[in-house]
Scaffold this motif. Structure first.
Motif, PDB file in Angstrom:
ATOM      1  N   GLY A  51       0.784  -1.235   0.000  1.00 11.37           N
ATOM      2  CA  GLY A  51       0.000   0.000   0.000  1.00 11.37           C
ATOM      3  C   GLY A  51       0.807   1.271   0.000  1.00 11.37           C
ATOM      4  N   THR A  52       2.094   1.191  -0.339  1.00  9.11           N
ATOM      5  CA  THR A  52       2.915   2.399  -0.386  1.00  9.11           C
ATOM      6  C   THR A  52       2.473   3.273  -1.543  1.00  9.11           C
ATOM      7  N   ALA A  53       2.796   4.570  -1.433  1.00 10.47           N
ATOM      8  CA  ALA A  53       2.446   5.503  -2.493  1.00 10.47           C
ATOM      9  C   ALA A  53       3.104   5.070  -3.800  1.00 10.47           C
ATOM     10  N   ALA A  54       2.409   5.298  -4.895  1.00 10.25           N
ATOM     11  CA  ALA A  54       2.925   4.878  -6.196  1.00 10.25           C
ATOM     12  C   ALA A  54       4.288   5.501  -6.460  1.00 10.25           C
ATOM     13  N   GLN A  55       5.243   4.667  -6.810  1.00  9.23           N
ATOM     14  CA  GLN A  55       6.569   5.149  -7.142  1.00  9.23           C
ATOM     15  C   GLN A  55       6.589   5.654  -8.579  1.00  9.23           C
ATOM     16  N   SER A  56       7.635   6.340  -8.928  1.00  7.74           N
ATOM     17  CA  SER A  56       7.756   6.903 -10.264  1.00  7.74           C
ATOM     18  C   SER A  56       7.609   5.813 -11.319  1.00  7.74           C
ATOM     19  N   GLY A  57       6.663   6.023 -12.209  1.00  2.00           N
ATOM     20  CA  GLY A  57       6.471   5.093 -13.305  1.00  2.00           C
ATOM     21  C   GLY A  57       5.590   3.908 -13.002  1.00  2.00           C
ATOM     22  N   TYR A  58       5.203   3.707 -11.739  1.00  2.01           N
ATOM     23  CA  TYR A  58       4.385   2.537 -11.401  1.00  2.01           C
ATOM     24  C   TYR A  58       2.904   2.881 -11.437  1.00  2.01           C
ATOM     25  N   GLN A  59       2.144   2.063 -12.140  1.00  2.00           N
ATOM     26  CA  GLN A  59       0.694   2.147 -12.139  1.00  2.00           C
ATOM     27  C   GLN A  59       0.159   0.723 -12.021  1.00  2.00           C
ATOM     28  N   PRO A  60      -0.797   0.481 -11.135  1.00  2.00           N
ATOM     29  CA  PRO A  60      -1.386  -0.864 -11.067  1.00  2.00           C
ATOM     30  C   PRO A  60      -1.909  -1.276 -12.439  1.00  2.00           C
ATOM     31  N   ALA A  61      -1.698  -2.531 -12.775  1.00  2.00           N
ATOM     32  CA  ALA A  61      -2.009  -3.027 -14.117  1.00  2.00           C
ATOM     33  C   ALA A  61      -3.471  -3.422 -14.231  1.00  2.00           C
ATOM     34  N   GLY A  62      -4.332  -2.469 -14.511  1.00  2.00           N
ATOM     35  CA  GLY A  62      -5.732  -2.758 -14.735  1.00  2.00           C
ATOM     36  C   GLY A  62      -6.611  -2.487 -13.526  1.00  2.00           C
ATOM     37  N   PRO A  63      -7.915  -2.527 -13.715  1.00  2.00           N
ATOM     38  CA  PRO A  63      -8.850  -2.166 -12.645  1.00  2.00           C
ATOM     39  C   PRO A  63      -8.793  -3.086 -11.431  1.00  2.00           C
ATOM     40  N   THR A  64      -8.587  -4.375 -11.643  1.00  2.00           N
ATOM     41  CA  THR A  64      -8.535  -5.298 -10.509  1.00  2.00           C
ATOM     42  C   THR A  64      -7.345  -4.984  -9.618  1.00  2.00           C
ATOM     43  N   ALA A  65      -6.182  -4.749 -10.235  1.00  2.00           N
ATOM     44  CA  ALA A  65      -4.994  -4.407  -9.464  1.00  2.00           C
ATOM     45  C   ALA A  65      -5.135  -3.031  -8.823  1.00  2.00           C
ATOM     46  N   ALA A  66      -5.730  -2.088  -9.524  1.00  2.00           N
ATOM     47  CA  ALA A  66      -5.910  -0.745  -8.969  1.00  2.00           C
ATOM     48  C   ALA A  66      -6.813  -0.773  -7.739  1.00  2.00           C
ATOM     49  N   ALA A  67      -7.881  -1.563  -7.802  1.00  2.00           N
ATOM     50  CA  ALA A  67      -8.776  -1.670  -6.646  1.00  2.00           C
ATOM     51  C   ALA A  67      -8.073  -2.339  -5.474  1.00  2.00           C
ATOM     52  N   LEU A  68      -7.269  -3.364  -5.764  1.00  2.00           N
ATOM     53  CA  LEU A  68      -6.518  -4.024  -4.698  1.00  2.00           C
ATOM     54  C   LEU A  68      -5.498  -3.064  -4.085  1.00  2.00           C
ATOM     55  N   HIS A  69      -4.862  -2.243  -4.905  1.00  2.00           N
ATOM     56  CA  HIS A  69      -3.920  -1.258  -4.374  1.00  2.00           C
ATOM     57  C   HIS A  69      -4.635  -0.282  -3.443  1.00  2.00           C
ATOM     58  N   ASP A  70      -5.852   0.102  -3.791  1.00  2.00           N
ATOM     59  CA  ASP A  70      -6.618   0.994  -2.925  1.00  2.00           C
ATOM     60  C   ASP A  70      -6.898   0.325  -1.586  1.00  2.00           C
TER      61      ASP A  70
END
Length: 315
Positions: free
Chosen positions: A113-132
């Motif tokens: 759950g760390t803040a997104a590092q430079s260049g990192y984006q969760p790969a798709g909606p499922t990963a983005a929701a899990l990151h949240d």
């Protein structure tokens, strides 16, 4: 199948409670799922609505702070949505396709759950929701709870590969193997970890590794899964061999009805054993361990009551 389960299973002997804000929690989780695109089609949204994740979370944490119950409800929503994706896209029957789909999810969990590092984006909606979800767990400021959640979630992801491999090979697991893996494929342990954070039930390490507490925690996870297996058997028997009754029937060469009755009997015996051991542990438990065990009781009751009402597993 609901009628059989309601008559064959012993209701957990604990008070049935529901959070006062259950409607608000449900609305929040539906909006959260929409925001991340977890259910992108009307059919997917309808399936997710049938799961009624908010009702399960509201029963498991009936008196926890509202943000904590929302977090648990969002986790359960994510789990149901991903399960639907595995079914709809047949990821759950092809480990060769499932493995690369799990890699970005594992990366999310590894970041805690760390803040997104430079260049990192969760790969798709499922990963983005899990990151949240991981970000919100981290924001609670309880590193021990975050570590437990992440470890349990990794076990869930890897267990899905075991399940997919069995499906690809048309393999029915042996009973002992199934019991061991079912508590992980059911994602019960990460759900317990969030519940402990919600209710302040982060027991001391010495208590967590006490053999009696370990046994209680695993048995609680088993009972949640076995209850679900009995209620969902009518639908799952048409799908594959990952159900307690199916495993019993295969291993013992029993007919369907006898195996289903035996599955219910094993649940009932497990529930009785849980109550006896819990009473022994509670005799000298401190406040944190007592809250942890209370949360397990509530999960047992919540699963039973939710299963009676939810439409997800009923034909």
């Amino acid at each position: 199948m609901r009628t059989f389960a309601a008559t064959a299973l012993t209701p957990p002997p604990y008070e049935a409670l529901v959070h006062d804000a259950v409607a608000e929690i449900a609305a929040h989780s539906a909006q959260w799922a929409d925001a991340f695109g977890l259910a992108p089609t009307p059919a997917a949204r309808a399936r997710l609505a049938k799961a009624d994740a908010a009702a399960l979370a509201a029963r498991a944490c009936p008196d926890a702070p509202l943000p904590a119950v929302r977090l648990l409800a969002d986790l359960v929503t994510w789990l149901f949505a991903f399960d639907d994706r595995c079914d709809e896209d047949e990821l759950g029957t092809d480990p060769g396709r499932l493995a690369p789909a799990l890699a970005p999810l594992l990366e999310v969990v590894d970041r805690f759950g760390t803040a997104a590092q430079s260049g990192y984006q969760p790969a798709g909606p499922t990963a983005a929701a899990l990151h949240d979800l991981c970000r919100r767990v981290r924001a609670l400021g309880r590193p021990g709870g975050l570590l437990r959640f992440a470890a349990a979630f990794r076990e869930y992801l890897f267990a899905l590969l075991w399940e997919a491999t069995n499906r690809q090979l048309h393999r029915v697991p042996r009973f002992a193997e199934y019991v061991q893996m079912r508590r992980h494929t059911g994602a019960v342990l990460p759900s317990f970890a969030l519940t402990d954070l919600a209710v302040g039930g982060l027991a001391l390490a010495a208590d967590r590794v006490d053999p009696r507490v370990v046994r209680l925690d695993l048995l609680a996870a088993d009972l949640v899964c076995w209850c679900n297996d009995v209620f969902s058997y009518g639908k799952e028997r048409l799908r594959d061999g990952h159900n307690l009754a199916t495993v019993i029937a295969y291993e013992l060469s029993w007919p369907e009805k006898a195996a289903l009755t035996e599955a219910a009997a094993r649940y009932n015996a497990g529930l009785a054993a849980y109550g006896a051991l819990e009473a022994e542990v509670l005799a000298d438990a401190d406040a944190r361990l007592s809250r942890m065990l209370e949360s397990r009781r509530r999960w047992l009751r919540a699963t039973y009551d939710w299963s009676l009402l939810a439409l997800r597993y009923h034909l």
